[in-house]
Structure formats: structure tokens, C-alpha cells
Motif scaffolding. Sequence first.
Motif, PDB file in Angstrom:
ATOM      1  N   LEU A   1       0.834  -1.210   0.000  1.00  0.00           N
ATOM      2  CA  LEU A   1       0.000   0.000   0.000  1.00  0.00           C
ATOM      3  C   LEU A   1       0.864   1.254   0.000  1.00  0.00           C
ATOM      4  CD1 LEU A   1      -2.892  -0.834   2.521  1.00  0.00           C
ATOM      5  CD2 LEU A   1      -2.997  -0.756   0.017  1.00  0.00           C
ATOM      6  N   GLY A   2       1.943   1.220   0.818  1.00  0.00           N
ATOM      7  CA  GLY A   2       2.852   2.357   0.859  1.00  0.00           C
ATOM      8  C   GLY A   2       3.516   2.605  -0.485  1.00  0.00           C
ATOM      9  N   ALA A   3       3.848   1.507  -1.178  1.00  0.00           N
ATOM     10  CA  ALA A   3       4.451   1.645  -2.508  1.00  0.00           C
ATOM     11  C   ALA A   3       3.467   2.272  -3.483  1.00  0.00           C
ATOM     12  CB  ALA A   3       4.922   0.277  -3.003  1.00  0.00           C
ATOM     13  N   LEU A   4       2.213   1.852  -3.424  1.00  0.00           N
ATOM     14  CA  LEU A   4       1.192   2.431  -4.302  1.00  0.00           C
ATOM     15  C   LEU A   4       0.971   3.913  -4.000  1.00  0.00           C
ATOM     16  CD1 LEU A   4      -1.451  -0.463  -4.351  1.00  0.00           C
ATOM     17  CD2 LEU A   4       0.050   0.243  -6.238  1.00  0.00           C
ATOM     18  N   TYR A   5       1.119   4.281  -2.733  1.00  0.00           N
ATOM     19  CA  TYR A   5       0.921   5.682  -2.344  1.00  0.00           C
ATOM     20  C   TYR A   5       1.936   6.598  -3.024  1.00  0.00           C
ATOM     21  CZ  TYR A   5       0.663   9.895   0.518  1.00  0.00           C
ATOM     22  OH  TYR A   5       0.548  11.199   0.931  1.00  0.00           O
ATOM     23  N   THR A   6       3.126   6.085  -3.350  1.00  0.00           N
ATOM     24  CA  THR A   6       4.141   6.925  -4.000  1.00  0.00           C
ATOM     25  C   THR A   6       3.680   7.414  -5.378  1.00  0.00           C
ATOM     26  OG1 THR A   6       5.243   4.967  -4.929  1.00  0.00           O
ATOM     27  CG2 THR A   6       6.055   5.795  -2.820  1.00  0.00           C
ATOM     28  N   LEU A   7       2.692   6.729  -5.950  1.00  0.00           N
ATOM     29  CA  LEU A   7       2.187   7.153  -7.261  1.00  0.00           C
ATOM     30  C   LEU A   7       1.509   8.521  -7.187  1.00  0.00           C
ATOM     31  CD1 LEU A   7       0.695   3.796  -8.608  1.00  0.00           C
ATOM     32  CD2 LEU A   7       2.911   4.837  -9.149  1.00  0.00           C
ATOM     33  N   THR A   8       1.093   8.925  -5.988  1.00  0.00           N
ATOM     34  CA  THR A   8       0.458  10.244  -5.836  1.00  0.00           C
ATOM     35  C   THR A   8       1.449  11.365  -6.115  1.00  0.00           C
ATOM     36  OG1 THR A   8       0.959  10.322  -3.462  1.00  0.00           O
ATOM     37  CG2 THR A   8      -1.148   9.351  -4.114  1.00  0.00           C
ATOM     38  N   MET A   9       2.748  11.067  -6.025  1.00  0.00           N
ATOM     39  CA  MET A   9       3.766  12.078  -6.313  1.00  0.00           C
ATOM     40  C   MET A   9       4.159  12.075  -7.792  1.00  0.00           C
ATOM     41  SD  MET A   9       6.225  11.456  -3.009  1.00  0.00           S
ATOM     42  CE  MET A   9       5.504  10.661  -1.578  1.00  0.00           C
ATOM     43  N   VAL A  10       3.682  11.085  -8.524  1.00  0.00           N
ATOM     44  CA  VAL A  10       4.033  10.953  -9.943  1.00  0.00           C
ATOM     45  C   VAL A  10       2.955  11.567 -10.832  1.00  0.00           C
ATOM     46  CG1 VAL A  10       4.552   9.321 -11.805  1.00  0.00           C
ATOM     47  CG2 VAL A  10       5.396   8.891  -9.480  1.00  0.00           C
ATOM     48  N   PHE A  11       1.700  11.281 -10.493  1.00  0.00           N
ATOM     49  CA  PHE A  11       0.578  11.753 -11.317  1.00  0.00           C
ATOM     50  C   PHE A  11       0.036  13.061 -10.759  1.00  0.00           C
ATOM     51  CE2 PHE A  11       0.550   7.083 -11.754  1.00  0.00           C
ATOM     52  CZ  PHE A  11       0.760   6.991 -13.122  1.00  0.00           C
ATOM     53  N   ASN A  12      -0.039  14.064 -11.599  1.00  0.00           N
ATOM     54  CA  ASN A  12      -0.464  15.399 -11.168  1.00  0.00           C
ATOM     55  C   ASN A  12      -1.866  15.399 -10.570  1.00  0.00           C
ATOM     56  OD1 ASN A  12       1.957  16.553 -11.989  1.00  0.00           O
ATOM     57  ND2 ASN A  12       1.210  16.915 -14.087  1.00  0.00           N
ATOM     58  N   GLU A  13      -2.723  14.524 -11.103  1.00  0.00           N
ATOM     59  CA  GLU A  13      -4.103  14.484 -10.610  1.00  0.00           C
ATOM     60  C   GLU A  13      -4.192  14.065  -9.138  1.00  0.00           C
ATOM     61  OE1 GLU A  13      -2.925  12.807 -13.125  1.00  0.00           O
ATOM     62  OE2 GLU A  13      -3.825  13.644 -14.958  1.00  0.00           O
ATOM     63  N   LEU A  14      -3.158  13.379  -8.648  1.00  0.00           N
ATOM     64  CA  LEU A  14      -3.173  12.859  -7.276  1.00  0.00           C
ATOM     65  C   LEU A  14      -2.246  13.640  -6.346  1.00  0.00           C
ATOM     66  CD1 LEU A  14      -3.035   9.028  -8.089  1.00  0.00           C
ATOM     67  CD2 LEU A  14      -5.061  10.397  -7.537  1.00  0.00           C
ATOM     68  N   ASN A  15      -1.700  14.732  -6.821  1.00  0.00           N
ATOM     69  CA  ASN A  15      -0.734  15.489  -6.018  1.00  0.00           C
ATOM     70  C   ASN A  15      -1.305  15.982  -4.691  1.00  0.00           C
ATOM     71  OD1 ASN A  15       1.543  15.222  -7.526  1.00  0.00           O
ATOM     72  ND2 ASN A  15       1.319  17.157  -8.640  1.00  0.00           N
ATOM     73  N   TRP A  16      -2.591  16.242  -4.664  1.00  0.00           N
ATOM     74  CA  TRP A  16      -3.211  16.753  -3.437  1.00  0.00           C
ATOM     75  C   TRP A  16      -3.156  15.730  -2.303  1.00  0.00           C
ATOM     76  CZ3 TRP A  16      -7.632  14.398  -1.445  1.00  0.00           C
ATOM     77  CH2 TRP A  16      -8.242  13.443  -2.283  1.00  0.00           C
ATOM     78  N   LEU A  17      -2.919  14.465  -2.647  1.00  0.00           N
ATOM     79  CA  LEU A  17      -2.814  13.418  -1.622  1.00  0.00           C
ATOM     80  C   LEU A  17      -1.400  13.272  -1.063  1.00  0.00           C
ATOM     81  CD1 LEU A  17      -4.974  10.593  -3.246  1.00  0.00           C
ATOM     82  CD2 LEU A  17      -5.537  11.927  -1.200  1.00  0.00           C
ATOM     83  N   SER A  18      -0.454  14.032  -1.599  1.00  0.00           N
ATOM     84  CA  SER A  18       0.936  13.862  -1.179  1.00  0.00           C
ATOM     85  C   SER A  18       1.426  14.989  -0.271  1.00  0.00           C
ATOM     86  CB  SER A  18       1.850  13.763  -2.409  1.00  0.00           C
ATOM     87  OG  SER A  18       1.782  14.937  -3.181  1.00  0.00           O
TER      88      SER A  18
END
Length: 267
Positions: free
Chosen positions: A42-59
Amino acid sequence: MDIYVDILLIENFLVNLFLLTISYRVLREMYSFKKCIFAAALGALYTLTMVFNELNWLSNNLFQVIVALSLAYIPLINKKIGNALKCGATFIASACVLSGICFKIAVITNEYSIKNGIMINDFKVKYLIICVAILFVALERITSYIREKNIIRDFFYDIEITLKDKVIMVKGFLDSGNELREPITNLPCILVEEGYLNTLDIKNEGVFYIPYSAIGYNGSLKGFKVNNIKLKKSGETFREIDAILCPCKDTLSRDNEFNALLSRGVI
């Protein structure tokens, strides 16, 4: 810059698994390894929030702390709030230390200037492995040292010795393997560094000679009887005893943590 998502996920999964595992080991908390794998994923998947601009608000920082605490909570067997917070804090602290070590190696292995800052073009996996190994060894040694000190602290006592209206205070260490007693009175013996006994008038006191033996050594100690010696813990009297005080010329503790050695007969 090209980002390989599969490599990113695998690296973060392994790092998360390591940090979670070492956090539980440091705190000696029971955990489920299967759930630890799940939390690391789950922690590894969470790193995707820093890659995709649409999910940046979660990082942002708040979400990062919430995610870290959640990851530490999932594998715990004893899911008390206090345990979860301790594990979460240790997990976050370990991640910060690992990040600091990695950044230091990145500065060393990449070009850096005060004017232009640093551009990390390459950070090899071997450096990550080295960082993980350094963190593991450091945490193991630090926690072992602290744990040993806490255990040993239970064997420290404040000793109040009163003789002819004179009172001295020394710090004593209970040597559980020490069975030294005066054979006639059967009183336990306390070894005290002689410098602490200079203020006591012991010239006219009855002298006892206590035979002792150790590996490769035999001999006798000179001592004198003192009544109502107080053993104290946290400022309160734990026990009053009669004992034989034996002046000792040697320094009992190199770090000056204690100045007297108690035989287990005092307890």
C-alpha cells in the motif's frame, strides 16, 4: 526525466517492508508479516500520488503522516493506540534517517554547487542497499545500548551509611553473582571505594577479615560492621540492613556510574 513505475513500486515496497520490520523489532512489538507485506505494498502504491499530477493533493505532509501511521497500524497484533503511535513515530523517524543518509550519498556521488544546487542524475541501487545496511546497524546498536542501560538501571541503589552521627551517600550496584558474606556473622558484604569512607572514623571499629575466591584469585578483605544501612530507590527507603563494609582501593566503575558493589545477600 523518465520514471519506470515498476522499478519505483518495487524499490518503495522493499524499503517500506524493511522500515516497518525494523520499527517493530526496535520496539519489540508483535506483528503479522503477511500484513506487513500488504502494508508495504500500500505504501508503494501511495508513492504514485507524487508521480501523477491528478493525485498530487494526496501527497501533502498531513496525508503523508496519516498514511505512515496507517501503515504502521495494519500489521500490529496489539492494536492499542499507544502502540500504534509509537510504531508510527519510529517508522517515520527511520524513514527520515534513511532519507538523510541517501541524500548525503547523492550529494557525494553527484555534482553539487552552492549556486546551482544539486541535480541527481543517477542513484544506484547499491547505494540504497548501503544506506539500508547503515540504518539497520545503527538502529540495532542504539536500541541495544539503550535497552541494556535500562535493564542495568534496575540494579542501582542509593546507599545511606550512618556511623557515629556521620552520614555518607554512595551509589551502589547489585551484583547478582556476588555471594560474599562474613563467615562468622553471616552478614553480606558491601565493597565501597575507600575515598568515600574517609569521613568515617573506622579506626576503632572491630575488624573482620572476609575470605574470598575468584577465578585465579584467593585472598581476604578487611571490613567493619555497620548497622542500619539504608538502601533507597527513587529517594525512598527500600530496605534497612546490617552489613560489613569493605574499603576498596580500585575504581569499581570506569564511567563512575556506581561507587559500591552490593552482594545479593542484601536483598
